[in-house]
Design an enzyme around this catalytic site. Structure first.
Site, PDB file in Angstrom:
ATOM      1  N   ILE A  41      24.525  45.587  32.522  1.00  0.00           N
ATOM      2  CA  ILE A  41      24.487  44.282  33.154  1.00  0.00           C
ATOM      3  C   ILE A  41      25.636  43.359  32.804  1.00  0.00           C
ATOM      4  CG2 ILE A  41      23.324  43.214  31.371  1.00  0.00           C
ATOM      5  CD1 ILE A  41      22.447  42.580  34.872  1.00  0.00           C
ATOM      6  N   CYS A  42      26.217  42.687  33.535  1.00  0.00           N
ATOM      7  CA  CYS A  42      27.379  41.894  33.487  1.00  0.00           C
ATOM      8  C   CYS A  42      28.575  42.624  33.296  1.00  0.00           C
ATOM      9  CB  CYS A  42      26.918  40.667  32.636  1.00  0.00           C
ATOM     10  SG  CYS A  42      28.232  39.393  32.528  1.00  0.00           S
ATOM     11  N   THR A  43      29.389  42.312  32.252  1.00  0.00           N
ATOM     12  CA  THR A  43      30.508  43.127  32.250  1.00  0.00           C
ATOM     13  C   THR A  43      30.417  44.334  31.210  1.00  0.00           C
ATOM     14  OG1 THR A  43      31.041  41.741  30.144  1.00  0.00           O
ATOM     15  CG2 THR A  43      32.115  41.072  32.226  1.00  0.00           C
TER      16      THR A  43
END
Length: 141
Positions: A41-43
């Site tokens: 998730i995300c970076t």
């Protein structure tokens, strides 16, 4: 039963282009090479990418890190969730609920995910819509 599942989230080590800065940490990330399901998730997608797990795959991340993710994968997709084989990436941190529900549905059934969605009181997930690119967002792709 799932025996191998790894989930990477973004943190202070990701998103600034320093994913490879800590070789001991990246060596540990690469130990997941044989894990069946790789998710982020995300970076956290930058960790998957820096480890080589996104080579030739489509993926997503936080929109602020699209340019950082681009060298690691075949295509950066602007969407809440992107699945390419057994690799599933989610956009910014708010997409974590969509990613979680997507994984529940992918690994169980639409019936089960509807029960979980109801208990979470999260009306936005579109159950029964398991596509490789889930919920395109504005921007790329």
């Amino acid at each position: 039963m799932i025996k191998h599942f790894i989930y990477y989230s973004g943190n202070e080590r990701t998103g600034g282009g320093n994913e490879n800065g800590d070789e001991d940490f990246m060596r540990w990330v690469r130990t997941a090479e044989n894990v069946t399901y790789k998710t982020s998730i995300c970076t956290g997608a930058l960790l998957l990418g820096a480890a080589g797990f996104l080579n030739g795959k489509r993926a997503t991340t936080n929109s602020s890190a699209y340019d950082l993710l681009n060298p690691y994968c075949a295509e950066v997709i602007s969407a809440r969730v992107v699945r390419d084989g057994n690799t599933v990436t989610g956009a910014g941190v708010t997409a974590s609920i969509d990613l979680g529900l997507y994984l529940v549905e992918m690994l169980t059934s639409t019936e089960i995910v509807l029960q979980v969605q109801q208990k979470l009181e999260y009306p936005y997930y579109e159950a029964g819509n398991l596509k490789d690119v889930y919920m395109h967002t504005k921007g790329r792709g």
